[in-house]
Design a protein around this motif. Sequence first.
Motif, mmCIF file in Angstrom:
data_model
loop_
_atom_site.group_PDB
_atom_site.id
_atom_site.type_symbol
_atom_site.label_atom_id
_atom_site.label_comp_id
_atom_site.label_asym_id
_atom_site.label_seq_id
_atom_site.Cartn_x
_atom_site.Cartn_y
_atom_site.Cartn_z
ATOM 1 N N MET A 24 0.920 -1.200 0.036
ATOM 2 C CA MET A 24 -0.113 0.034 0.012
ATOM 3 C C MET A 24 0.758 1.186 0.003
ATOM 4 N N ALA A 25 1.869 1.212 0.813
ATOM 5 C CA ALA A 25 2.805 2.526 0.908
ATOM 6 C C ALA A 25 3.667 2.607 -0.304
ATOM 7 N N ILE A 26 4.173 1.525 -0.788
ATOM 8 C CA ILE A 26 4.692 1.586 -2.178
ATOM 9 C C ILE A 26 3.968 2.098 -3.337
ATOM 10 N N LEU A 27 2.545 1.413 -3.256
ATOM 11 C CA LEU A 27 1.770 1.827 -4.477
ATOM 12 C C LEU A 27 1.314 3.541 -4.340
ATOM 13 N N ALA A 28 1.133 4.026 -3.200
ATOM 14 C CA ALA A 28 1.008 5.229 -2.914
ATOM 15 C C ALA A 28 2.352 6.188 -3.457
ATOM 16 N N TRP A 29 3.315 5.777 -3.262
ATOM 17 C CA TRP A 29 4.638 6.258 -3.554
ATOM 18 C C TRP A 29 4.777 6.394 -5.116
ATOM 19 N N GLY A 30 4.265 5.246 -5.636
ATOM 20 C CA GLY A 30 4.354 5.284 -7.078
ATOM 21 C C GLY A 30 3.364 6.086 -7.547
ATOM 22 N N MET A 31 2.227 6.390 -7.026
ATOM 23 C CA MET A 31 1.222 7.282 -7.462
ATOM 24 C C MET A 31 1.894 8.740 -7.477
ATOM 25 N N VAL A 32 2.462 8.791 -6.421
ATOM 26 C CA VAL A 32 3.086 10.477 -6.157
ATOM 27 C C VAL A 32 4.195 10.664 -6.932
ATOM 28 N N VAL A 33 4.983 9.842 -7.501
ATOM 29 C CA VAL A 33 6.238 10.083 -8.407
ATOM 30 C C VAL A 33 5.737 9.734 -9.672
ATOM 31 N N HIS A 34 4.426 9.132 -10.130
ATOM 32 C CA HIS A 34 4.207 8.560 -11.300
ATOM 33 C C HIS A 34 5.013 7.838 -12.019
ATOM 34 N N PHE A 119 -8.597 2.277 -7.028
ATOM 35 C CA PHE A 119 -9.466 1.156 -6.633
ATOM 36 C C PHE A 119 -8.420 0.079 -5.654
ATOM 37 N N LEU A 120 -7.341 0.015 -5.774
ATOM 38 C CA LEU A 120 -6.215 -0.977 -5.294
ATOM 39 C C LEU A 120 -5.865 -0.194 -3.796
ATOM 40 N N LEU A 121 -5.617 1.175 -4.091
ATOM 41 C CA LEU A 121 -4.813 1.802 -3.060
ATOM 42 C C LEU A 121 -6.242 2.002 -2.005
ATOM 43 N N ILE A 122 -7.472 2.116 -2.306
ATOM 44 C CA ILE A 122 -8.305 2.297 -1.315
ATOM 45 C C ILE A 122 -8.900 0.997 -0.710
#
Length: 163
Positions: A24-34, A119-122
């Motif tokens: 979850m944390a990795i996905l959030a980071w990936g979304m932040v840095v695109h 969806f996956l993040l939430i």
Amino acid sequence: MDINAAHLHLMVNHVPILATFFSMAILAWGMVVHQQAIKKVALVGFILAGLTAVIAVQSGERAEDIVESVPGVSEEVIHDHEEAAETAQWLTIILGVSAIVGLFMMSKQTRYSKHIIWFLLIYSLAVGSMLAYTAYLGGKIMHPELTNDGLPSQGVEGENNED
């Protein structure tokens, strides 16, 4: 070294929890840095969580036979943990399957790729919450400090709260 089902369960049951929260944390980071590569790593972690959730539940079924004969272990507490674990297992399997779909959508660069990532993040937050609750219930099986009747009521610094 003799490893029984209870040992195996204790070794495996933390993996889906940690895999879910780290992913979850990795996905959030990936979304932040695109970064697509970072997002894909997170999705692989969700798949790992789904697979290991099945192993954790299966090893828990066998561990139950060992633990329920231990003096002081409540069958009700085991039952509550088992029920939560079954729900958590299915939620985590859905997370893993959704991650497979997400990887496929990302590889095909569909226009809905961004939607499934959100969806996956939430959804992973909900799954992680259920996994944490299940772990809490599992801890109550052998950790009396997690129950209201396990230790005497004490305040800060071990002071007794009697009036």
